[in-house]
Design a protein around this motif. Structure first.
Motif, short mmCIF file in Angstrom:
data_model
loop_
_atom_site.label_atom_id
_atom_site.label_comp_id
_atom_site.label_asym_id
_atom_site.label_seq_id
_atom_site.Cartn_x
_atom_site.Cartn_y
_atom_site.Cartn_z
N PHE A 1 72.43 -49.88 -4.53
CA PHE A 1 72.41 -50.74 -5.71
C PHE A 1 70.98 -51.27 -5.84
CE2 PHE A 1 73.96 -53.44 -2.19
CZ PHE A 1 73.03 -54.47 -2.21
N PRO B 1 80.55 -49.28 -10.74
CA PRO B 1 79.41 -48.66 -11.42
C PRO B 1 79.81 -48.19 -12.82
CG PRO B 1 80.23 -47.24 -9.67
CD PRO B 1 80.99 -48.52 -9.58
N TRP C 1 73.81 -50.35 -10.38
CA TRP C 1 73.93 -49.30 -9.36
C TRP C 1 72.89 -48.22 -9.61
CZ3 TRP C 1 77.18 -50.43 -5.44
CH2 TRP C 1 78.14 -51.42 -5.68
#
Ligand code: QV4
Ligand code: CA
Length: 477
Positions: free
Chosen positions: A331, A351, A363
């Protein structure tokens, strides 16, 4: 213990750092399975302390072996393992049993358990102060007793020579095996005695045949031992027990692709660089620690932020036959404590996927970058072949074949590469899988014309987005 137990034709795992179990299950089905990934290393699955402001590292402070974390609960974990196995993707769990939490008043875990760490009391296991080494802190890495019997950054240090502790750890690992996992990343293995680890590993069950593993298959074990030389504990103390994380690989590949060493020296990449033997080395460009300055390697480590060099280093790692490869999936972060994206400061966010496969919502998803997932496919396709026809220009332009199945070239110089090279492939037109993908209508990237003598004009200009070109027999148009 040395075999990742991959489904046939697969070679590479991805660390989906801090992902939720439900999201990983979907990712196995929609992306990892179809793209040929062999496995996923998941973040620690057992209950951890809830730390203020929810840093990523709270997951390395266990409260119990209940399977409830911010990534999900036991039922979600079990569902993920089953669904990933069904599409040929194995699950490897990051297991933390060198220690429990550090001092923490009114410690509460992600599963609701409480503990009194200052008194070494963890009733949800249960562990009491009898199960821990006496308190002392690790300052001197030249003293292996201190490294193994004292506390790493104040984390209460379990005594793995005690049968009660061994039993609890073995139960935990066997529970995970019964749910269908294929192996373990052993956190902080350097800080545990090899003879204690051996006793624990020897008592761990074979993989579950009800989850499709072969009778007698052993869990894959890769141990986190950071050894860049100059310390009392050596990575070689662990290679008879399992595979070991090769941090020297991460360190050296970072140096080379940052321009601190020339690409031509990669000609003897492998044990001659001081790395473990290929079948004992778990290799990576960066991991969740050293990408943010924790652990080892410092400023030489590459991460997603220097994307051109990072993609080149990843492509080289995946194109080269050395080692057992792991791709990092991160991330985005600005500070080294920052936890994963959340919906509300507490719960981890899923995500978001874009049309070009990439992720957003905080992400990074390096594993969804075309230049990386196509090289995971390349590694699968050329598996079992050796390097041949190594070429270099005497500095930072290199190329090699993998048997007669694949060819790759790199331009790390600040001028263009444009020359005729031996590709070892049959005559035809090939699609470069770095600049594009082969599709029904042809190729979205550069085309390479291979003549009947196997030679082709290879061009990578200095200004291109990527410094790599790769073709293989399945990218033939
Ligand atoms: C603080 C002080 C200490 C003090 C302590 C007292 O810094 O000096 O003794 O308080 O209570 C976090 C904080 C750290 C804090 C500690 C205890 O960052 O400042 O200590 O908690 O509260 C991760 C992070 C650590 C984090 C830890 C636990 O990297 O920063 O510590 O999780 O939450 C060596 C080891 C290697 C290790 C590597 C980081 O040989 O094994 O350091 N790598 C693994 C994991 C890593 C993890 C751990 C081990 C611990 O990959 O992610 O550390 O499980 O090289
Ligand atoms: Ca220890």
């Amino acid at each position: 213990q040395f075999n990742p137990n991959y489904a046939s034709g697969r070679t590479t795992m991805v660390h989906l750092f801090e992902w939720k179990w439900d999201d990983i299950a979907v990712e196995c089905e929609n992306f990892l399975g179809p793209k040929g990934f062999g496995g996923v290393q998941v973040s620690p699955v057992n209950e951890n302390v809830v730390a203020a402001s929810r840093p990523w590292w709270e997951r390395y402070q266990p409260i119990s072996y209940l399977l409830t974390t911010r990534s999900g609960n036991e039922q979600q974990f079990a569902d993920m393992v089953r669904r990933c196995n069904n599409v040929g993707v194995r699950i490897f769990v990051d297991v933390v049993f060198n220690h429990m939490t550090g001092d923490n008043v009114n410690a509460r875990g992600t599963g609701g358990s409480t503990a009194d760490p200052s008194n070494k009391s963890f009733p949800a296991v249960p562990y009491s102060n009898l199960d821990f080494h006496p308190t002392c802190s690790i300052n001197n890495y030249n003293d292996k007793y201190e490294v193994r019997n004292c506390e790493l950054v104040g984390l209460k240090d379990l005594d793995q020579s005690k049968s009660w502790v061994q039993d609890r750890v073995v139960d935990f690992l066997n529970h995970l095996i019964s749910l269908g996992v294929a192996g373990f990343r052993v956190d902080a293995a350097k800080h545990m005695w090899p003879e204690d680890l051996e006793k624990i590993y020897n008592r761990v069950n074979n993989l579950s045949t009800t989850h499709g593993f072969d009778t007698g298959a052993r869990p894959f074990i890769f141990q986190e031992v950071i050894d860049l030389g100059g310390e009392a504990v050596s990575k070689n103390e662990y290679t008879n027990l399992g595979v070991v994380t090769e941090f020297a690989h991460s360190n050296s590949i970072g140096k080379v692709f940052r321009g601190k060493d020339q690409l031509r020296w990669l000609i003897n990449w492998g044990p001659q660089w001081g790395f473990l033997n290929s079948d004992r080395a778990l290799i990576f460009v960066d991991n969740h620690d050293n990408q943010r300055g924790h652990g080892a390697g410092g400023a030489d480590i590459l991460n997603y932020k220097t994307s051109k060099q990072y993609k080149m280093a990843s492509a080289f790692m995946l194109a080269h036959p050395f080692g057992i490869t792991r791709v990092m999936s991160s991330f985005a972060f600005d500070n080294t404590d920052q936890g994963p994206p959340t919906t509300d400061g507490q719960n981890i966010a899923s995500p978001i996927f874009n049309d070009d496969n990439s992720c957003s919502g905080g992400w990074v998803c390096e594993h969804r970058w075309r230049q990386i997932y196509n090289m995971v496919g390349f590694r699968n396709i050329v598996a079992g072949t050796a390097i041949q026809n190594w070429w270099d220009n005497g500095s930072n332009q290199i190329a090699f074949c993998r048997g007669s199945k694949g060819f790759v070239a790199f331009n790390g110089d600040s001028y263009d590469l444009n020359t005729s090279l031996q590709t070892c492939l049959p005559a035809g037109t090939y699609c470069d899988i770095i600049s594009g993908v082969k599709s029904d209508s042809g190729c979205t990237g550069k085309r390479v014309e291979v003549g009947s003598d196997g030679r082709a004009t290879i061009s990578i200009t200095q200004a291109e987005e990527d410094g790599t070109l790769a073709i293989h027999f399945e990218s033939k148009l």
